[in-house]
Enzyme design. Structure first.
Site, PDB file in Angstrom:
ATOM      1  N   HIS A  80     -11.412  44.875 -94.354  1.00 54.83           N
ATOM      2  CA  HIS A  80     -12.565  45.732 -94.640  1.00 54.83           C
ATOM      3  C   HIS A  80     -12.125  47.187 -94.639  1.00 54.83           C
ATOM      4  O   HIS A  80     -10.970  47.500 -94.338  1.00 54.83           O
ATOM      5  CB  HIS A  80     -13.682  45.530 -93.602  1.00 54.83           C
ATOM      6  CG  HIS A  80     -13.308  45.949 -92.211  1.00 54.83           C
ATOM      7  ND1 HIS A  80     -12.757  45.085 -91.289  1.00 54.83           N
ATOM      8  CD2 HIS A  80     -13.390  47.147 -91.576  1.00 54.83           C
ATOM      9  CE1 HIS A  80     -12.532  45.723 -90.155  1.00 54.83           C
ATOM     10  NE2 HIS A  80     -12.902  46.983 -90.310  1.00 54.83           N
ATOM     11  N   HIS A  91     -18.479  42.142 -90.722  1.00 55.13           N
ATOM     12  CA  HIS A  91     -18.611  43.241 -91.677  1.00 55.13           C
ATOM     13  C   HIS A  91     -17.521  43.144 -92.740  1.00 55.13           C
ATOM     14  O   HIS A  91     -16.423  42.678 -92.499  1.00 55.13           O
ATOM     15  CB  HIS A  91     -18.581  44.608 -91.003  1.00 55.13           C
ATOM     16  CG  HIS A  91     -17.350  44.932 -90.219  1.00 55.13           C
ATOM     17  ND1 HIS A  91     -16.708  44.049 -89.391  1.00 55.13           N
ATOM     18  CD2 HIS A  91     -16.635  46.088 -90.124  1.00 55.13           C
ATOM     19  CE1 HIS A  91     -15.679  44.629 -88.811  1.00 55.13           C
ATOM     20  NE2 HIS A  91     -15.587  45.863 -89.260  1.00 55.13           N
ATOM     21  N   HIS A 149     -10.720  54.343 -92.263  1.00 59.45           N
ATOM     22  CA  HIS A 149      -9.608  53.400 -92.096  1.00 59.45           C
ATOM     23  C   HIS A 149      -9.730  52.205 -93.025  1.00 59.45           C
ATOM     24  O   HIS A 149     -10.816  51.867 -93.505  1.00 59.45           O
ATOM     25  CB  HIS A 149      -9.507  52.913 -90.645  1.00 59.45           C
ATOM     26  CG  HIS A 149     -10.620  52.007 -90.203  1.00 59.45           C
ATOM     27  ND1 HIS A 149     -11.737  52.454 -89.531  1.00 59.45           N
ATOM     28  CD2 HIS A 149     -10.784  50.652 -90.308  1.00 59.45           C
ATOM     29  CE1 HIS A 149     -12.537  51.445 -89.252  1.00 59.45           C
ATOM     30  NE2 HIS A 149     -11.982  50.325 -89.719  1.00 59.45           N
ATOM     31  N   HIS A 175     -14.178  46.626 -79.594  1.00 62.34           N
ATOM     32  CA  HIS A 175     -15.400  47.263 -80.054  1.00 62.34           C
ATOM     33  C   HIS A 175     -16.615  46.624 -79.376  1.00 62.34           C
ATOM     34  O   HIS A 175     -16.609  45.414 -79.122  1.00 62.34           O
ATOM     35  CB  HIS A 175     -15.583  47.075 -81.561  1.00 62.34           C
ATOM     36  CG  HIS A 175     -14.595  47.825 -82.401  1.00 62.34           C
ATOM     37  ND1 HIS A 175     -14.377  49.174 -82.274  1.00 62.34           N
ATOM     38  CD2 HIS A 175     -13.781  47.401 -83.420  1.00 62.34           C
ATOM     39  CE1 HIS A 175     -13.468  49.552 -83.164  1.00 62.34           C
ATOM     40  NE2 HIS A 175     -13.094  48.506 -83.863  1.00 62.34           N
ATOM     41  N   TYR A 195      -6.163  51.253 -83.771  1.00 58.40           N
ATOM     42  CA  TYR A 195      -6.160  52.195 -84.885  1.00 58.40           C
ATOM     43  C   TYR A 195      -4.849  52.973 -84.866  1.00 58.40           C
ATOM     44  O   TYR A 195      -4.402  53.428 -83.805  1.00 58.40           O
ATOM     45  CB  TYR A 195      -7.342  53.163 -84.778  1.00 58.40           C
ATOM     46  CG  TYR A 195      -8.669  52.518 -85.045  1.00 58.40           C
ATOM     47  CD1 TYR A 195      -9.084  52.234 -86.339  1.00 58.40           C
ATOM     48  CD2 TYR A 195      -9.515  52.176 -83.995  1.00 58.40           C
ATOM     49  CE1 TYR A 195     -10.302  51.636 -86.588  1.00 58.40           C
ATOM     50  CE2 TYR A 195     -10.743  51.575 -84.226  1.00 58.40           C
ATOM     51  CZ  TYR A 195     -11.128  51.311 -85.525  1.00 58.40           C
ATOM     52  OH  TYR A 195     -12.336  50.707 -85.777  1.00 58.40           O
ATOM     53  N   GLU A 232      -6.123  49.844 -89.401  1.00 55.97           N
ATOM     54  CA  GLU A 232      -6.567  49.092 -88.227  1.00 55.97           C
ATOM     55  C   GLU A 232      -6.016  47.683 -88.285  1.00 55.97           C
ATOM     56  O   GLU A 232      -5.973  47.065 -89.347  1.00 55.97           O
ATOM     57  CB  GLU A 232      -8.101  49.028 -88.178  1.00 55.97           C
ATOM     58  CG  GLU A 232      -8.631  48.229 -86.991  1.00 55.97           C
ATOM     59  CD  GLU A 232     -10.130  47.957 -87.071  1.00 55.97           C
ATOM     60  OE1 GLU A 232     -10.761  47.819 -86.006  1.00 55.97           O
ATOM     61  OE2 GLU A 232     -10.673  47.851 -88.187  1.00 55.97           O
TER      62      GLU A 232
END
Length: 308
Positions: free
Chosen positions: A153, A200, A215, A247, A256, A266
């Site tokens: 993503h 996501h 990112h 997260h 990161y 990431e």
């Protein structure tokens, strides 16, 4: 669930400052496989378990950042329909001919309200993942570096993330998964959207400048692989921004870090399954630190301000 429209993130084209240095980083440190170069000098890569020809394209330029982010759709009929839906919604589109990008069919290019260039395509050559389609092994041995299984993503920064959200939901069929609210309790600071059952496929943060990349993310299969990635980054003196940590948003584990040109990347693992009948999760401003970095429960300044 049945996937009939936009299937998944397909590829990202990144700008890099030094192609030779970047190719070395993306192959030796990241563990991506170089799969081709075109007449314009672009270099193409894939992750080991991806079957389509490429998911990352590098283009040398005088500044780092994201040229475009592309999503694969089900078939050519879907591509035509989505282009028509975009035009009806008021979005100007451009057809990029097949072959302009190696082993890739026609692409529909358009800009979203934050100024980012998005593309849709239906066809890309299946080059396989190094294992047979009949009686395959469990994994491919001797892959160097971090060796993510796929490009997963991206997170983009810009002003009108509300307009982005509407376009992705109403035209492209994405679902809102999570959001972070600003201090007023009403305005979205950030949104996470999916076109699949993943937590996501694209995320967006409200920012003063448009068309910025925060990112590009690569999927790993376990927390142990995330920790191994951190070891490899240390061995190669890679600049780490944050992590390894977790997260709160999506519950994924993360590191990161930066490529040699300053593009933030990431390595990501985990995250829950999402289905369209689920209610989106909201994080309030007083818990934004825990939402982004669950262990520290606070943000670092570089994470908030460095974009390309």
């Amino acid at each position: 669930m049945a996937m009939t429209g936009v299937l998944r993130p397909g590829h990202a084209q990144l700008r890099v400052l030094d192609m030779e240095e970047s190719v070395k980083f993306y192959t030796e440190v990241m563990g991506l496989l170089e799969v081709g170069r075109d007449d314009s000098g672009r270099v193409y890569f894939k992750c080991w378990d991806e079957r389509d020809h490429h998911s990352v394209v590098l283009r040398q330029a005088d500044r780092a950042g994201l040229d475009h982010f592309a999503f694969k759709v089900l078939d050519k009929a879907t591509l035509d329909k989505l282009e028509g839906d975009l035009k009806e919604y008021g979005v100007k589109t451009e057809r990029i001919p097949a072959g302009e990008m190696l082993n890739t069919g026609e692409r529909v290019r358009f800009k979203i309200p934050t100024g980012h260039t998005i593309e849709l395509y239906a066809e890309k050559k299946d080059v396989g993942n190094g294992m047979s389609y009949t009686n395959p092994e469990a994994w491919v041995p001797n892959i160097p570096g971090i060796a993510p299984v796929r490009m997963d993503h991206c997170l983009i920064y810009g002003g009108d993330i509300d307009g982005n959200k509407d376009l992705f939901e109403k035209v492209l069929g994405f679902s809102l998964v999570e959001r972070i609210k600003l201090e007023d309790g009403t305005t979205d600071l950030a949104t996470w959207l999916t076109c699949s059952a993943k937590a996501h496929d694209v995320a967006m943060v409200r920012h003063a400048e448009d068309d910025k990349l925060h990112h590009l993310s690569f999927r790993l299969e376990s927390w142990e692989q995330v920790l191994r990635a951190a070891d490899l980054m240390s061995m190669h003196r890679v600049s780490i921004d944050a992590g390894p940590t977790r997260h709160g948003v999506t519950r994924g584990t993360t590191i990161y870090f930066f490529d040699p040109s300053g593009n933030r990347l990431e390595t990501f693992c985990g995250g829950y399954d999402f289905y369209p009948d689920m209610q989106p999760i909201t994080w309030t401003w007083d818990e934004v630190g825990a939402g982004v970095f669950y262990h520290d429960r606070k943000l670092n300044e570089r994470f908030l301000t460095v974009v390309t």
